[in-house]
Design an enzyme around this catalytic site. Structure first.
Site, PDB file in Angstrom:
ATOM      1  N   GLU A 187     -11.152  -4.484  -2.861  1.00  0.00           N
ATOM      2  CA  GLU A 187     -10.383  -3.460  -3.161  1.00  0.00           C
ATOM      3  C   GLU A 187     -10.187  -3.624  -4.884  1.00  0.00           C
ATOM      4  O   GLU A 187      -9.184  -4.312  -5.354  1.00  0.00           O
ATOM      5  CB  GLU A 187      -8.886  -3.401  -2.491  1.00  0.00           C
TER       6      GLU A 187
ATOM      7  N   HIS B 111       0.710  -1.198  -0.014  1.00  0.00           N
ATOM      8  CA  HIS B 111       0.118   0.007  -0.116  1.00  0.00           C
ATOM      9  C   HIS B 111       0.799   1.208   0.022  1.00  0.00           C
ATOM     10  O   HIS B 111       0.564   2.207   0.795  1.00  0.00           O
ATOM     11  CB  HIS B 111      -1.004   0.096   1.150  1.00  0.00           C
TER      12      HIS B 111
ATOM     13  N   HIS C  36     -10.180   1.154   0.770  1.00  0.00           N
ATOM     14  CA  HIS C  36      -9.899   0.127   1.915  1.00  0.00           C
ATOM     15  C   HIS C  36     -10.989  -0.308   2.739  1.00  0.00           C
ATOM     16  O   HIS C  36     -10.677  -0.368   3.804  1.00  0.00           O
ATOM     17  CB  HIS C  36      -8.432  -0.026   2.495  1.00  0.00           C
TER      18      HIS C  36
HETATM   19  C1  GLA Z   1      -4.582  -5.748   1.912  1.00  0.00           C
HETATM   20  C2  GLA Z   1      -3.747  -6.974   1.831  1.00  0.00           C
HETATM   21  C3  GLA Z   1      -4.015  -7.867   3.147  1.00  0.00           C
HETATM   22  C4  GLA Z   1      -3.657  -6.777   4.340  1.00  0.00           C
HETATM   23  C5  GLA Z   1      -4.506  -5.543   4.328  1.00  0.00           C
HETATM   24  C6  GLA Z   1      -4.223  -4.667   5.438  1.00  0.00           C
HETATM   25  O1  GLA Z   1      -5.848  -6.258   1.686  1.00  0.00           O
HETATM   26  O2  GLA Z   1      -3.843  -7.604   0.710  1.00  0.00           O
HETATM   27  O3  GLA Z   1      -2.962  -8.545   3.054  1.00  0.00           O
HETATM   28  O4  GLA Z   1      -2.303  -6.358   4.399  1.00  0.00           O
HETATM   29  O5  GLA Z   1      -4.461  -4.928   3.068  1.00  0.00           O
HETATM   30  O6  GLA Z   1      -4.034  -5.510   6.685  1.00  0.00           O
END
Ligand code: GLA
Length: 380
Positions: A345, A135, A208
């Site tokens: 997402e 991210h 998210h």
């Molecule tokens: C995304 C990732 C997950 C996790 C979340 C945050 O969805 O794919 O593995 O890291 O963010 O916790």
């Protein structure tokens, strides 16, 4: 005597029905956008924006991290509930390790070994997920900065803008990003992402939010039924980096092409579920063209709430909150335990800069990045 009693009971029942109807349809807050001070971060004011439509559907968002704090939508009886996990205050989101409600970027999801090569130059990014960058990095990522904000005119919405400077978190180019949230009277929350750059750079921006259609804090999401419009997904290695394969979902626990309970196969011994500790995978959306395509439809049987996600993006990360572990207390004192929320997402595929055969994520000067995702709420 009997007749009198009957009349009395009928009157009582009538009053109860009427007051029920009135409270279910309690006069909605005025439709439109409201803004109020919500704190300061990095010496800059943070505001809370309330978007309300004519049905009383209400979205709270703030310009810190572009975070969506709450989404209140009706169930099949008209009963409102907040269907996203999060906190009541800005401070609650500092820090925000699960990225509740946040805009994620410059590169949503993972970049293997925090490295990519572009036009012959290798770029190194801060690592925050074992060997990976997740991210967008560690410090000035889209979820952790104060965005400029402007309520929309003539629409119920707010636009957040941010200039991600050349070199920020190791990425090249001054990247101007704008994310707009618009709430319609069809109970859709439209997310528009736009960007331009002055040097070629990878970009992958997503939202998210963690949904629980029963209402946040109201148990896990395993009984929700989900349809994913995806015949393929991108299997991962032990670091959750795509191997490069596009694997058919047929005959696997990843087949959600017909609506299936999230929990029905989540703990199967299938290797990909073991690696993801549940679902934490990018699904390849079946596309007819380049426009908005349905990515997912989720139905919660007890409340009847439905969430439909449509997008212009090629993929959607279906994440079942496997890393939530009860250590976070959110809104209304609710403790968020494992799998108390799911994320959809919409995005480009993880680690695309290191997979030349994946859809392109490099934005060049002179080009305009534009992606749209729609969260549509209903009940049946
Ligand atoms: C995304 C990732 C997950 C996790 C979340 C945050 O969805 O794919 O593995 O890291 O963010 O916790």
């Amino acid at each position: 005597m009997m007749a009198k009693r009957m009349t009395y009971l009928i009157v009582i029942a009538f009053v109860m029905v009427i007051s029920g109807v009135l409270s279910a349809n309690a006069a909605p807050a005025k439709a439109g956008v409201q803004q109020k001070p919500f704190g300061t971060r990095d010496g800059r004011p943070v505001n809370l924006y309330t978007l309300t439509n004519s049905h009383g559907v209400e979205v709270h968002a703030m310009n810190y991290g572009g975070i969506i704090l709450s989404i209140r939508v009706p169930d099949r009886k008209g009963q409102m509930a907040d269907v996203v996990l999060g906190h009541d205050t800005m401070e609650g989101y500092i820090p925000n390790p699960p990225y509740f409600g946040a805009i994620v970027g410059r590169y949503a999801n993972r970049i293997a070994n925090g490295q990519f090569t572009l036009d012959g130059k290798t770029y190194t990014l801060p690592k925050n997920d074992g060997p990976n960058t997740l991210h967008g990095g560690t410090t000035r990522t889209f979820d952790k900065v104060v965005w400029d904000a402007e309520p929309l005119r003539g629409k119920t919405g707010v636009a957040f803008s941010y200039l991600s400077k050349d070199g920020e978190e190791g990425f090249p180019g001054n990247l101007k990003v704008k994310v707009t949230y618009t709430l319609t009277d069809a109970n859709e929350l439209i997310l528009d992402y736009e960007a331009t750059t002055d040097k070629a750079t990878p970009i992958n921006v997503s939202q998210h939010s963690y949904f629980n259609l029963k209402g946040e804090g109201n148990g896990d999401i395993l009984d929700h039924e989900i349809m994913l419009n995806a015949d393929k997904f991108t299997p991962v290695d032990k670091n959750l980096i795509p191997t490069g394969e596009l694997r058919s979902v047929k005959g696997t626990p990843f087949d959600f092409t017909t609506s299936t309970k999230i929990g029905s196969r989540i703990d199967d011994s299938y290797e990909q579920l073991q690696l993801g500790h549940g679902y934490d995978h990018n699904f390849v959306i079946n596309r007819k063209g380049s426009g908005l395509e349905l990515a997912a439809r989720v139905y919660e049987p007890t409340t009847g709430r439905v969430l439909e996600v449509s997008t212009t993006q090629p993929g959607v990360q279906f994440y079942t909150g496997n890393f939530l572990d009860g250590t976070i207390t959110g809104k209304n004192g609710h403790v968020y335990k494992r799998r108390y929320g799911f994320c959809l997402e919409t995005q480009h595929f993880p680690d695309s800069p290191n997979h030349p055969d994946f859809p392109n994520t490099i934005l060049k000067p002179g080009e305009k990045f534009h992606q749209t995702t729609v969260f549509k709420f209903s009940a049946k």
